[in-house]
Design an enzyme around this catalytic site. Sequence first.
Site, PDB file in Angstrom:
ATOM      1  N   HIS A   7      -9.217   1.653   4.205  1.00 34.34           N
ATOM      2  CA  HIS A   7      -8.160   1.455   5.019  1.00 34.34           C
ATOM      3  C   HIS A   7      -8.542   2.790   6.268  1.00 34.34           C
ATOM      4  CE1 HIS A   7      -4.030   2.799   6.282  1.00 34.34           C
ATOM      5  NE2 HIS A   7      -3.809   1.495   5.622  1.00 34.34           N
ATOM      6  N   GLY A  10       2.576   2.461  10.465  1.00 37.39           N
ATOM      7  CA  GLY A  10       3.207   3.515  10.429  1.00 37.39           C
ATOM      8  C   GLY A  10       3.476   3.433  11.930  1.00 37.39           C
ATOM      9  N   GLU A  46      -5.784  -4.442   9.860  1.00 35.76           N
ATOM     10  CA  GLU A  46      -4.500  -2.963  10.585  1.00 35.76           C
ATOM     11  C   GLU A  46      -4.821  -2.075  11.850  1.00 35.76           C
ATOM     12  OE1 GLU A  46      -2.263  -2.303   6.310  1.00 35.76           O
ATOM     13  OE2 GLU A  46      -4.176  -0.995   7.085  1.00 35.76           O
ATOM     14  N   SER A  89       3.098  -1.766  10.589  1.00 33.59           N
ATOM     15  CA  SER A  89       4.778  -2.073  10.775  1.00 33.59           C
ATOM     16  C   SER A  89       4.874  -3.290  10.389  1.00 33.59           C
ATOM     17  CB  SER A  89       5.114  -1.781  11.907  1.00 33.59           C
ATOM     18  OG  SER A  89       4.162  -0.594  11.985  1.00 33.59           O
ATOM     19  N   ASN A 104       0.919  -0.882  -0.207  1.00 35.56           N
ATOM     20  CA  ASN A 104       0.142   0.145  -0.286  1.00 35.56           C
ATOM     21  C   ASN A 104       1.012   0.736   0.304  1.00 35.56           C
ATOM     22  OD1 ASN A 104      -2.076   1.632   0.511  1.00 35.56           O
ATOM     23  ND2 ASN A 104      -1.702   1.454   3.118  1.00 35.56           N
ATOM     24  N   TRP A 105       0.914   1.691  -1.288  1.00 34.73           N
ATOM     25  CA  TRP A 105       1.929   3.185  -1.448  1.00 34.73           C
ATOM     26  C   TRP A 105       1.615   4.437  -0.530  1.00 34.73           C
ATOM     27  CZ3 TRP A 105       4.690   2.892  -6.965  1.00 34.73           C
ATOM     28  CH2 TRP A 105       5.133   1.931  -7.227  1.00 34.73           C
ATOM     29  N   LYS A 106       0.235   4.430  -0.596  1.00 33.47           N
ATOM     30  CA  LYS A 106      -0.187   5.957   0.106  1.00 33.47           C
ATOM     31  C   LYS A 106       0.028   6.524  -1.042  1.00 33.47           C
ATOM     32  CE  LYS A 106      -0.315   2.965   4.612  1.00 33.47           C
ATOM     33  NZ  LYS A 106      -0.145   3.685   6.124  1.00 33.47           N
ATOM     34  N   GLY A 120       2.871  -1.190   4.092  1.00 39.03           N
ATOM     35  CA  GLY A 120       2.864   0.220   4.063  1.00 39.03           C
ATOM     36  C   GLY A 120       4.515   0.825   4.113  1.00 39.03           C
ATOM     37  N   GLY A 121       5.033   1.681   4.631  1.00 36.86           N
ATOM     38  CA  GLY A 121       6.508   2.056   4.400  1.00 36.86           C
ATOM     39  C   GLY A 121       6.771   0.648   4.036  1.00 36.86           C
ATOM     40  N   GLU A 140      -7.281   5.443   7.953  1.00 34.64           N
ATOM     41  CA  GLU A 140      -6.610   6.436   7.274  1.00 34.64           C
ATOM     42  C   GLU A 140      -7.622   7.287   5.987  1.00 34.64           C
ATOM     43  OE1 GLU A 140      -2.585   6.078   5.558  1.00 34.64           O
ATOM     44  OE2 GLU A 140      -1.915   5.120   7.415  1.00 34.64           O
TER      45      GLU A 140
HETATM   46  P1  PGA Z   1       2.757   0.084   7.298  1.00 38.34           P
HETATM   47  O1  PGA Z   1       0.855   0.421   6.762  1.00 38.34           O
HETATM   48  O2  PGA Z   1       3.165  -0.922   7.493  1.00 38.34           O
HETATM   49  O3  PGA Z   1       3.659   1.626   7.367  1.00 38.34           O
HETATM   50  O4  PGA Z   1       2.418   0.185   9.048  1.00 38.34           O
HETATM   51  C1  PGA Z   1       0.401  -0.633   6.608  1.00 38.34           C
HETATM   52  C2  PGA Z   1      -0.448   0.178   6.571  1.00 38.34           C
HETATM   53  O5  PGA Z   1      -1.140   0.906   6.652  1.00 38.34           O
HETATM   54  O6  PGA Z   1      -1.298  -0.856   4.953  1.00 38.34           O
END
Ligand code: PGA
Length: 250
Positions: free
Chosen positions: A96, A173, A167, A212, A9-11, A233-234, A98
């Site tokens: 998600h 993050g 999640e 994470s 997930n590149w966001k 994500g990251g 967010e």
């Molecule tokens: P993260 O994000 O791996 O940076 O914690 C995961 C996500 O939000 O899908």
Amino acid sequence: MRKNIVAGNWKMNTTLEEGVELASSINDALKGKKHNCDVVICVPATHLVSVNAVIEPETVGLGAENCSEHEKGAYTGEISASMVASTGATYCILGHSERRQYFGENNEQLLKKTKLALANGLTPIFCVGEMLEQRENGTFNDVVRSQIEALFSLPIEDFSKIIVAYEPVWAIGTGKTATADQAQDMHANIRMAIREKYGDVADDTSILYGGSCKPTNARELFAKPDVDGGLIGGAALNADSFMGIIEAFD
Ligand code: PGA
């Protein structure tokens, strides 16, 4: 039987040029190599067409990070499920945390989005997860159950196409991963809720962990019986670390 999946997930990261380069490095790294999971990258909508041109669908699946709850029309700035599908993408992250937190997406909207994604041939990666406060006050199982139950009006043939991602918001993050046991417990609860509603579909539903997840902890998380992969994500923004997570399935 259900699939193991590692999805990125590149966001809201990477310019078009950077995104195309990252996607092609991931594709090159995977090509011709045996890996024991499906790999998907979910990228900004502006990148879908160009990324699709540099990946091979049998090597890397392509997804969007969101789609509209409306079919089409006067919704300036929105991107519909049919637009996403027309780029060649076949997955779409929905719900998600967010989106829920910063854009106020609720269960009703998410059900509409899910229906439109499915109607356009996209596989939803449907995210659920509790906030820190809900983890601490012990309501986390109920919170997550009600998030997944938001989809329970779907007919079985539709629900069976969905990938679930658990999640915990406090782990996204933050560098603070859920322990493998915490993830396993929640994944088992989610699978139980699905079993109560849809029976054996529960055995075929891939439930990914996100928050994470890194090459250093992926192996322990993925070793749990109900953890079928990760939404990353990251660590998905770097081809080497993303590959490190994919290689945790050996
Ligand atoms: P993260 O994000 O791996 O940076 O914690 C995961 C996500 O939000 O899908």
